[in-house]
Write a protein that holds these residues in place. Structure first.
Motif, short mmCIF file in Angstrom:
data_model
loop_
_atom_site.label_atom_id
_atom_site.label_comp_id
_atom_site.label_asym_id
_atom_site.label_seq_id
_atom_site.Cartn_x
_atom_site.Cartn_y
_atom_site.Cartn_z
N PRO A 1 33.64 42.54 51.56
CA PRO A 1 35.02 42.19 51.91
C PRO A 1 35.99 42.90 50.98
CG PRO A 1 33.65 40.23 51.53
CD PRO A 1 32.90 41.40 50.99
N PRO B 1 40.12 43.39 50.04
CA PRO B 1 41.49 42.91 50.28
C PRO B 1 42.34 44.01 50.93
CG PRO B 1 40.79 42.41 48.04
CD PRO B 1 39.77 43.34 48.61
N SER C 1 37.76 43.66 56.19
CA SER C 1 38.72 42.77 55.53
C SER C 1 38.06 41.43 55.19
CB SER C 1 39.92 42.54 56.44
OG SER C 1 39.56 41.71 57.54
N GLU C 2 38.73 40.64 54.37
CA GLU C 2 38.17 39.34 53.98
C GLU C 2 38.03 38.38 55.17
OE1 GLU C 2 39.68 38.80 49.44
OE2 GLU C 2 41.23 39.22 50.93
#
Length: 480
Positions: A133, A135, A94-95
């Protein structure tokens, strides 16, 4: 056949590492991904502590990518060894996890991999270069080759900031399956983070079971229990020591303590007045209670949490808009240097100044919390508050087990009697309780054909296995 193999977190709760592999039409060819690559901790680390022991002992020639569910060390700590074994694929996460992963691995590299600063920087540079990364709630293609393909999607897991469960759309020949890896799931109504929602579909599910045998207190109950423990300790003129994990637990506790201070600010923690000023407990109000974070890593991640406010839940966002600062309030002191740490331990042990100290590590297996424990366990005015899971074989588990009956604990080769009061508020665990895990599974509209139970002590897995088999008779439930 789409295969699932487990390389960790099957005999306990650490060392998470799972493999999803797909055969292709090419002769003797397959492709796969790893879900996490973590270190073993506590008793599970015995025989797995040297660089040779930690070397990757399974084939990775076919591994095209690593997917990281979250950045706790028992899920990412072996990534340097994966690189050393020749892994050259992307690291998908994930970011928020992409922001935090290099930071947590820098600390892990210094402790267990090498002291060579240039080598550490080279490893971190490779990791930053490989990070992808992604979303939340967005499909990401991993590979598409002759006869097989794989895409993954990350969904919020509510465990720590950036945590995710992983949905895998796998195709091998005519066979298509949605395989879901839960990672570590968070409890509902945790501070700062939105709670996880069940996947819309899961043909096969690999699920954690850390608390597969018990439930947590609800948030309001645990919040007032936290207040009660702090109140009791501070009335005794002692210190409340909270062994806290650097990522997740520390930030949630600061959020809750700031909330208690905001609600009860002018209310006296202790009654009476002391005009001479000789008793620091007299007239103490919540608004002048000192809260100390003594962990450079926890302080670093608290700052990262503040920078990632867009990923906080609606409640936390509303507090910020109202002018509150739940992770940087007036009563908070952060200790960074080792000299300041030593001075703080000595001063607080002698002064009986009422204070709340959050120090790492969370299972008391090392870090600055050990020095606090040595200095304060023998004094009955002090309190130790556990808010997270304590793995078998760690000093934290020993203190929790033997402390309430006046036992002792071994710290760095020496025995220390436990006279301080020992408390546990389980609701602050970052892990889902049994009911939360069941809600996650039963929220899947069509029950999975197969459920694999991992990441739990034997009793927790067995009890969760029994319940799932009774609730979902048409699903094949197994413990690998």
């Amino acid at each position: 056949m789409i295969g699932i193999n487990h390389h960790g977190a099957i005999s306990g709760v650490t060392g998470s590492c799972h493999e999803l592999s797909l055969p292709s039409d090419e002769p003797r060819s397959r492709a796969g991904v790893l879900i996490d690559c973590g270190l073993f901790q506590g008793s599970e680390s015995k025989g797995r502590s040297t660089a040779e022991d930690l070397a990757i002992d399974f084939s990775i020639d076919h591994i095209r990518a690593l997917v990281v569910t979250h950045v706790h060390i028992d899920h990412v700590g072996r990534i340097p060894y994966l690189l050393a074994a020749g892994f050259e694929g992307p690291i998908i996460c994930s970011e928020p996890s992409a922001e935090m992963l290099p930071e947590i691995l820098e600390d892990a590299l210094k402790i267990g991999f090498t002291r060579d600063r240039r080598l550490i920087e080279r490893v971190l540079a490779v990791i930053r270069e490989r990070l992808v990364p992604v979303p939340y709630n967005q499909w990401h293609p991993v590979f598409d080759k002759t006869g097989c393909s794989l895409s993954v999607r990350l969904q919020r897991a509510g465990h720590i900031l950036g945590s995710a469960y992983v949905e895998c759309d796998a195709r091998s020949g005519e066979l298509e399956e949605r395989v879901v890896f839960s990672g570590d799931l968070g409890a509902p109504h945790s501070p700062l983070l939105p709670e996880p929602s069940s996947p819309e579909r899961a043909d096969r599910l690999v699920i954690e079971s850390t608390y597969g045998d018990k439930n947590h207190e609800d948030r309001e109950t645990r919040r007032y229990r936290l207040k009660g423990v702090l109140e009791h300790a501070l009335q005794d003129g002692g210190m409340v020591l909270i062994p806290a994990f650097s990522i997740g637990r520390t930030q949630e506790l600061l959020y809750e303590i700031e909330g208690v201070i905001a609600e009860f600010g002018d209310e006296q923690v202790t009654k009476g007045a002391d005009p001479e000023g000789s008793d620091p407990t007299q007239g103490l109000t919540w608004s002048n209670l000192e809260v100390v974070v003594d962990s450079p890593l926890a302080a670093k991640f608290t700052n990262i949490y503040r920078q990632l406010k867009p990923f906080w839940d609606d409640e936390a966002q509303t507090l910020v808009k109202s002018g509150r600062h739940p992770l940087s309030f007036e009563q908070l002191t952060v200790i960074n240097s080792h000299d300041d740490h030593r001075n703080a331990v000595e001063y607080l042990a002698k002064s009986h100044r009422p204070c709340v100290v959050l120090a790492g590590s969370g299972m008391c297996a090392g870090g600055r919390v050990v020095n606090y424990l040595k200095a304060m366990l023998g004094n009955e005015r002090n309190d130790v508050l556990f808010v997270g899971y304590q793995a078998v074989g760690t000093p934290g588990r020993d203190i929790l087990t033997h402390g309430p009956i006046g036992g002792w604990v071994e710290l760095e080769g020496k025995r220390y009697d436990i006279r301080a009061k020992i408390h546990q508020v389980s609701g602050y665990s970052a892990h889902a309780g049994q009911a939360d895990l069941l809600r996650f599974v039963e929220g899947i509209s069509v029950p999975p054909k197969e459920i694999r139970i991992v990441h739990g002590d034997s009793h927790a897995k067995q009890e969760f296995d029994t319940i799932l088999k009774a609730r979902l008779p048409n699903s094949r439930v197994c413990i690998p």
